[in-house]
Structure formats: structure tokens, C-alpha cells
Scaffold this active site. Structure first.
Site, PDB file in Angstrom:
ATOM      1  CG  ASP A 110      -1.622   4.013   1.757  1.00 50.19           C
ATOM      2  OD1 ASP A 110      -2.372   5.007   1.618  1.00 50.19           O
ATOM      3  OD2 ASP A 110      -2.058   2.847   1.867  1.00 50.19           O
ATOM      4  CG  ASP A 164      -3.291   7.200  -6.167  1.00 48.70           C
ATOM      5  OD1 ASP A 164      -4.174   6.561  -6.759  1.00 48.70           O
ATOM      6  OD2 ASP A 164      -3.476   7.732  -5.053  1.00 48.70           O
ATOM      7  CD  GLU A 168      -7.335   7.229  -5.588  1.00 49.97           C
ATOM      8  OE1 GLU A 168      -8.412   7.254  -4.953  1.00 49.97           O
ATOM      9  OE2 GLU A 168      -6.218   6.976  -5.070  1.00 49.97           O
TER      10      GLU A 168
END
Length: 285
Positions: free
Chosen positions: A84, A173, A175
Site C-alpha cells: 500500500d 482506513d 486508525e
């Protein structure tokens, strides 16, 4: 006979209104019942991300949970090799990665509703041209705007999907907040509702259920280890070590394992949990 009263009905109602507002404020601050609705709405004055080019899938995982080493040489990892990348890498040498055995890639497209990866075209199209199956991901900042707004921004700036056999569903994503409070100043209920909003909007735009990138530690801390997504959204989990370890609540298996943040050539390295034809199946939906 005139009776003196200590306060008027109007004053009594005003005091009650003030008291109610104070109680609601204390409930919000303490996370008591009744605060979830307010917490589900992003703060209108939350600043936009100030350094989005420094945020990528795993940037905060490494900072909070430690960095990883290169792929273990013990043969513990099976599946398809992937990477990624984000604007942090700039132009990527896709030939070198392909020749090293990398067969798929996720590319950061957007963050919040104001940032697009300036290297997105080179990375997204370059990985496709070299032969990889590739997808795009969105770095979430739930305190800056709604889930729907960020999902729409993502789709409008590279995060769409087409059934061409080479495009993976978009990924969200989730996080540690790189700009402040770990959980973005939101309750577990607020964050879960924000993600539901994002996923529903993405599916309505593309017809696909998106992948979610998140770590077990963050998921436990910020969602209360919610189990409501595991049956629908494929899991992309970071864990820098020799095994994938414990998974977040709701998932019995992972789809992608980000096993190191310091892999060879460029970007974070990942392993797809299955054979190449299963990766193709994920792309095709």
C-alpha cells in the site's frame, strides 16, 4: 391578601432550561447515556487535517503499536503479496515491485473532504498498467465531516469501483487520530454510526461493500470492540510480527494482513489471505 412569591413561572422555566443544558453538557463530557447522539455528529469547528500527506495506512499504527521488520523468512505467510502506498512515496517504481513478486496494491486517494493524493494517478494507474490488481483507500477523520460526505468525496476523487477484474473495492482506513484525541473525541456509538454512514454511502455509489483497515487495539479502545461489521466488510488488519494475532470483534478471519511497515522497495507490505483466484474474486465482487 397579596402573597409574595419568590420567583415567577417564567424565571422557574429559565432556571430549569439552564439546569437541563448543564446536565446534558456533563453527560456529553462523561460519556453517559444520552451523549451518543451528540457524539455521532462531527464537531463543526474541528480543524481540517494539517498534514494529510503524512497520514497513510499504518502511519499511526507504527507510532502507537511499534514498527515491524521485513517479511519473516520462516514461510509463515501464505497468499498473495501486496503493497500500500500514498503521497508519502511519490512516484513508485512499479516494475521493481512487480518483479519482486507484488501482485496487488492499495493506493491512498483521499483524506477528509479536502485532500487528494497528488501522486494518485501515477500510483493507481501505474500499478494497474504493470499488471497488478489495485484499489483505493480513504484515510478517515470522523471529527471533520460526516461519513456520507467523506465517502462521496472519496468516490468522486478516485475511490470508485468497476468490474474489470483488476479493481478492488475501496477501503476505509480507521486508525489512531494523527491530530489529537485517539478516538477523535467521539464515543464508541458515535464512531460506529459514522462508519455505518460511510459504508452505506459507498455501497449506494458503487454497489460494493468496502474493506475496512483497522487494528485490534484501536478497534477495542474506540468502538468497544463492536461486532457489527465482520459479516459484511472484509478486514485489512495491521499487525507487525510473525503472526496476524487477535482480530477485532466480529471477524473470524482476515482478508489482508499488513505485516510490516518497513518492507523492501517501497510502501507497507501486505499478504492477501488466499490464492490469487480469491483475490480476483474480491475484485470482481
Amino acid at each position: 391578601m397579596l402573597v409574595h412569591r419568590s420567583g415567577s413561572p417564567h424565571r422557574t422555566r429559565s432556571l430549569a432550561t439552564v439546569a437541563g443544558a448543564l446536565l446534558a453538557l456533563f453527560a456529553l463530557l462523561l460519556g453517559l447515556p444520552g451523549s451518543a447522539t451528540a457524539a455521532a455528529t462531527p464537531a463543526k469547528d474541528a480543524p481540517e487535517p494539517s498534514h494529510p500527506a503524512q497520514d497513510w495506512a499504518g502511519s499511526q499504527i507504527a507510532a502507537h503499536e511499534g514498527t515491524g521488520s521485513v517479511r519473516p523468512a520462516t514461510g509463515l505467510l501464505a497468499g498473495v503479496e501486496g503493497v500500500d502506498v500514498s503521497g508519502h512515496q511519490g512516484n513508485v517504481d512499479w516494475s521493481a515491485l512487480w518483479n519482486s513478486g507484488v501482485k496487488f496494491a492499495y493506493v491512498k486517494a483521499t483524506e477528509s473532504t479536502t485532500y487528494t493524493n497528488p501522486s494518485f494517478a501515477q500510483q493507481y494507474n501505474g500499478s494497474y498498467t504493470i499488471g497488478m490488481i489495485r484499489g483505493a483507500y480513504h484515510f478517515a477523520t470522523p471529527n471533520t465531516s460526516s461519513g456520507a460526505a467523506q465517502a462521496n468525496y472519496f468516490v468522486d476523487h478516485g475511490g470508485g469501483w468497476s468490474k474489470d477484474g483488476k479493481t478492488l473495492p475501496g477501503a476505509l482506513d480507521m486508525e489512531y487520530n494523527p491530530y489529537g484525541d485517539t478516538c477523535y473525541g467521539m464515543t464508541a456509538t458515535g464512531l460506529v454510526n459514522w462508519m455505518k454512514d460511510w459504508f452505506a454511502t459507498y455501497k449506494s455509489r458503487t454497489g460494493r461493500d468496502a474493506v475496512i483497515y483497522t487494528s485490534t487495539s484501536w478497534w477495542k479502545q474506540c468502538t468497544g470492540n463492536n461486532t457489527g461489521f465482520g459479516s459484511v466488510n472484509p478486514l485489512w488488519v495491521p499487525r507487525y510480527g510473525s503472526s496476524v494475532g487477535e482480530l477485532p470483534g466480529g471477524w473470524g478471519f482476515h482478508t489482508i494482513w499488513q505485516y510490516t511497515s518497513t518492507g523492501p522497495n517501497v510502501g507497507d507490505h501486505n499478504s492477501f489471505n488466499g490464492a490469487y483466484d480469491r483475490l480476483q474474486a474480491l475484485a470482481n465482487g
